[in-house]
Enzyme design. Structure first.
Site, short mmCIF file in Angstrom:
data_model
loop_
_atom_site.label_atom_id
_atom_site.label_comp_id
_atom_site.label_asym_id
_atom_site.label_seq_id
_atom_site.Cartn_x
_atom_site.Cartn_y
_atom_site.Cartn_z
N ILE A 101 -19.61 -55.56 9.62
CA ILE A 101 -19.87 -54.88 10.89
C ILE A 101 -18.59 -54.37 11.53
CG2 ILE A 101 -20.64 -55.28 13.26
CD1 ILE A 101 -22.79 -57.16 12.09
N THR A 118 -24.69 -57.25 4.77
CA THR A 118 -23.23 -57.16 4.75
C THR A 118 -22.72 -57.66 3.40
OG1 THR A 118 -22.85 -59.40 5.58
CG2 THR A 118 -23.18 -57.66 7.23
N LYS A 133 -22.64 -68.14 20.83
CA LYS A 133 -22.97 -66.73 21.04
C LYS A 133 -23.64 -66.51 22.40
CE LYS A 133 -21.31 -65.01 17.25
NZ LYS A 133 -20.19 -64.04 17.29
N ASN A 158 -15.11 -58.84 17.76
CA ASN A 158 -16.17 -58.96 16.75
C ASN A 158 -16.04 -60.19 15.87
OD1 ASN A 158 -18.32 -57.82 14.83
ND2 ASN A 158 -16.52 -57.91 13.50
N ASP A 203 -5.45 -65.13 12.53
CA ASP A 203 -6.54 -65.73 13.30
C ASP A 203 -6.61 -65.07 14.68
OD1 ASP A 203 -8.22 -67.33 14.80
OD2 ASP A 203 -7.24 -69.22 14.29
N TYR A 224 -23.58 -72.58 16.58
CA TYR A 224 -23.31 -71.14 16.51
C TYR A 224 -24.07 -70.40 17.59
CZ TYR A 224 -23.41 -66.38 14.58
OH TYR A 224 -23.33 -65.01 14.40
#
Length: 253
Positions: A16, A190, A159, A89, A62, A155
């Site tokens: 992405i 992806t 988000k 992103n 990083d 996760y």
């Protein structure tokens, strides 16, 4: 002629992030691109510069570290004089059942996804607030921030946090003409997901529009939100999932 804009995009070596970089490069935006893998991001910059004729500079490492954040900001200011767009992103996904999830994994997801987004946005906003036209921040969230998905509790939590960050920052950044929005991709084909031979078939069957997203689908939405065409949109999250979150069938069923 309108002056060229400059964008910082993290996690841009593939998938992405790379698709967003290519989309913005096609619109004559100069780029500071970041990825953890130096080889990937160096090659991406060479290819984008050759195809689109824009400047694309690589900053590997990083993206949640203070040193790399500073390097990206300085690369934009030193080489182009402004930072007009930030696409935060990069992120990591560490699967695991809630009852067995380790503290180490939880802290790593939080460090990269939440702290990394927060402090990179902060650094970019400090530059944008002194620019006549402000700027645009865009965070990459996930459909899992809106619908539960097995083994992704930490996760999903990370988000959802950055979506609330985008909404909250409207209060502090709008006076400086800085907009903040979030995209929340659903299943997307992806380089990583295609390694699962059943991925595209499974998600095609359970997505109302009949297929998972392509990286170009996500990039088109991202490019709109950071463009002047969206200059009255801020504090919003755009879910890009082909309708899956409206019905939410499990891929494990």
């Amino acid at each position: 002629m309108k002056p060229q804009k400059t964008a910082i995009i993290t996690g841009a070596g593939q998938g992405i992030g790379l698709a967003i970089a290519e989309k913005l490069a096609a619109q004559s935006v100069n780029l500071i691109l970041n990825d953890l893998e130096e080889g990937l991001i160096t090659e991406a910059c060479k290819r984008i510069s050759h195809i689109h004729g824009v400047s694309a500079l690589a900053v590997s490492g990083d993206s949640s570290s203070e040193e790399v954040i500073e390097a990206m900001i300085q690369a934009g200011v030193r080489n182009f004089g402004s930072i007009d767009i930030l696409v935060a992103n990069s992120g990591i996904t560490l699967f695991g059942a809630f009852l067995e999830y380790s503290r180490a994994d939880f802290m790593e997801v939080t460090r990269v996804n939440q702290a990394g987004t927060f402090f990179l946005a902060q650094a970019a906003a400090k530059v944008m607030k002194d620019q006549p036209n402000g700027g645009a921040l865009l965070f990459t969230s996930s459909v899992t921030a809106h619908q539960s998905h097995e083994n992704l509790g930490a996760y999903a939590m990370s988000k959802a946090a950055i979506e609330m960050l985008a909404k909250n920052l409207v209060l502090e950044l709008a006076p400086f003409k800085i907009r903040v929005n979030t995209i929340a991709p659903g299943a997307t084909v992806t380089n990583r997901t295609i390694l699962d031979p059943d991925y595209e078939k499974t998600w095609s069957e359970i997505t109302p529009l009949g297929r998972p997203a392509s990286v170009r689908d996500i990039a088109n939405a991202a490019a709109f939100l950071v463009s002047d065409e969206a200059k009255h949109i801020t504090g919003q999250t755009l879910i890009i999932d082909g309708g899956w979150s409206s019905v939410s069938p499990s891929p494990y069923a």
